[in-house]
Design a protein around this motif. Structure first.
Motif, short mmCIF file in Angstrom:
data_model
loop_
_atom_site.label_atom_id
_atom_site.label_comp_id
_atom_site.label_asym_id
_atom_site.label_seq_id
_atom_site.Cartn_x
_atom_site.Cartn_y
_atom_site.Cartn_z
N MET A 1 8.60 -14.68 1.88
CA MET A 1 8.35 -13.76 0.80
C MET A 1 7.04 -13.00 1.01
SD MET A 1 8.17 -14.32 -3.30
CE MET A 1 6.77 -15.37 -3.38
N ALA A 2 6.03 -13.65 1.53
CA ALA A 2 4.74 -13.00 1.70
C ALA A 2 4.81 -11.87 2.72
CB ALA A 2 3.70 -14.02 2.14
N LYS A 3 5.69 -11.99 3.71
CA LYS A 3 5.82 -10.94 4.71
C LYS A 3 6.39 -9.67 4.10
CE LYS A 3 6.44 -13.89 8.72
NZ LYS A 3 7.31 -14.24 9.85
N LYS A 4 7.21 -9.80 3.07
CA LYS A 4 7.83 -8.63 2.45
C LYS A 4 6.87 -7.92 1.51
CE LYS A 4 12.37 -10.61 2.81
NZ LYS A 4 13.54 -11.10 2.12
N ILE A 5 5.79 -8.57 1.15
CA ILE A 5 4.80 -7.97 0.26
C ILE A 5 3.68 -7.30 1.04
CG2 ILE A 5 3.12 -8.50 -1.56
CD1 ILE A 5 4.96 -10.65 -2.55
N VAL A 6 3.47 -7.69 2.28
CA VAL A 6 2.35 -7.20 3.07
C VAL A 6 2.42 -5.68 3.27
CG1 VAL A 6 1.25 -7.28 5.34
CG2 VAL A 6 1.94 -9.39 4.21
N ILE B 1 0.20 -0.23 2.52
CA ILE B 1 0.42 1.19 2.25
C ILE B 1 -0.30 1.62 0.98
CG2 ILE B 1 2.18 2.91 1.67
CD1 ILE B 1 2.13 2.04 4.62
N THR B 2 -0.25 0.79 -0.05
CA THR B 2 -0.93 1.13 -1.30
C THR B 2 -2.43 1.18 -1.12
OG1 THR B 2 0.86 0.12 -2.57
CG2 THR B 2 -1.23 0.47 -3.72
N VAL B 3 -2.99 0.25 -0.37
CA VAL B 3 -4.43 0.27 -0.11
C VAL B 3 -4.81 1.53 0.65
CG1 VAL B 3 -6.27 -0.87 1.20
CG2 VAL B 3 -4.75 -2.22 -0.24
N LEU B 4 -4.03 1.90 1.65
CA LEU B 4 -4.33 3.13 2.40
C LEU B 4 -4.23 4.36 1.50
CD1 LEU B 4 -2.46 2.45 5.76
CD2 LEU B 4 -4.93 2.45 5.36
N TYR C 1 -7.30 6.91 0.49
CA TYR C 1 -7.13 8.35 0.70
C TYR C 1 -7.40 9.11 -0.59
CZ TYR C 1 -4.69 12.74 1.74
OH TYR C 1 -4.37 14.05 1.92
N PHE C 2 -6.86 8.65 -1.71
CA PHE C 2 -7.07 9.34 -2.98
C PHE C 2 -8.52 9.24 -3.45
CE2 PHE C 2 -2.36 8.48 -3.87
CZ PHE C 2 -1.99 9.71 -3.36
N ILE C 3 -9.17 8.12 -3.18
CA ILE C 3 -10.59 7.98 -3.53
C ILE C 3 -11.43 8.95 -2.70
CG2 ILE C 3 -12.58 6.42 -3.35
CD1 ILE C 3 -10.74 4.18 -4.30
N CYS D 1 -6.82 10.31 -9.65
CA CYS D 1 -6.82 9.12 -10.51
C CYS D 1 -5.41 8.79 -10.99
CB CYS D 1 -7.75 9.32 -11.70
SG CYS D 1 -9.49 9.25 -11.25
N ALA D 2 -4.67 9.82 -11.37
CA ALA D 2 -3.28 9.60 -11.79
C ALA D 2 -2.44 9.07 -10.64
CB ALA D 2 -2.70 10.90 -12.33
N LEU D 3 -2.62 9.61 -9.45
CA LEU D 3 -1.86 9.15 -8.30
C LEU D 3 -2.22 7.72 -7.92
CD1 LEU D 3 -1.86 12.41 -6.15
CD2 LEU D 3 0.07 11.40 -7.38
N ILE D 4 -3.48 7.34 -8.09
CA ILE D 4 -3.88 5.95 -7.85
C ILE D 4 -3.18 5.03 -8.85
CG2 ILE D 4 -5.82 4.33 -8.06
CD1 ILE D 4 -7.59 6.57 -6.86
N GLY D 5 -3.16 5.44 -10.10
CA GLY D 5 -2.48 4.64 -11.12
C GLY D 5 -1.00 4.47 -10.84
N VAL D 6 -0.35 5.55 -10.44
CA VAL D 6 1.09 5.48 -10.11
C VAL D 6 1.32 4.60 -8.90
CG1 VAL D 6 3.04 6.86 -9.30
CG2 VAL D 6 1.65 7.68 -11.19
N SER D 7 0.48 4.71 -7.90
CA SER D 7 0.63 3.90 -6.69
C SER D 7 0.51 2.41 -7.00
CB SER D 7 -0.42 4.28 -5.64
OG SER D 7 -0.27 5.62 -5.26
N VAL D 8 -0.46 2.05 -7.82
CA VAL D 8 -0.65 0.65 -8.18
C VAL D 8 0.52 0.16 -9.03
CG1 VAL D 8 -2.12 -0.94 -9.48
CG2 VAL D 8 -3.15 0.73 -7.94
N PHE D 9 1.01 1.01 -9.95
CA PHE D 9 2.16 0.64 -10.77
C PHE D 9 3.40 0.38 -9.91
CE2 PHE D 9 6.00 1.90 -13.07
CZ PHE D 9 5.98 0.97 -14.10
#
Length: 73
Positions: free
Chosen positions: A1-6, A11-14, A18-20, A45-53
């Motif tokens: 399961m952890a491999k599928k979350i990595v 991608i979200t961190v990258l 990028y947005f920051i 900021c909106a794109l960061i919020g959407v990415s985290v969601f």
């Protein structure tokens, strides 16, 4: 399961980094009117919020066992 979350986490961190960068660039650039700076700050900021969601939703899907919805069709 952890491999599928990595991959989604990486991608979200990258994307967030990028947005920051764009947020910092828009806010600190001299000569830009205040209205454009505000717009330039709100959009990343909106794109960061959407990415985290979306990341949180993906983690919920993986934990619930819905790894690949496309395989059903």
């Amino acid at each position: 399961m952890a491999k599928k979350i990595v991959a989604p986490v990486v991608i979200t961190v990258l994307l967030v980094v990028y947005f920051i960068f764009w947020l910092w660039l828009c806010v600190t650039m001299p000569g830009i009117p205040l209205a454009l700076k505000i717009i330039g700050a709100v959009i990343p900021c909106a794109l960061i919020g959407v990415s985290v969601f979306v990341l949180m939703e993906r983690i919920k899907e993986v934990r619930s066992g819905e790894e690949d919805d496309l395989g059903k069709y």
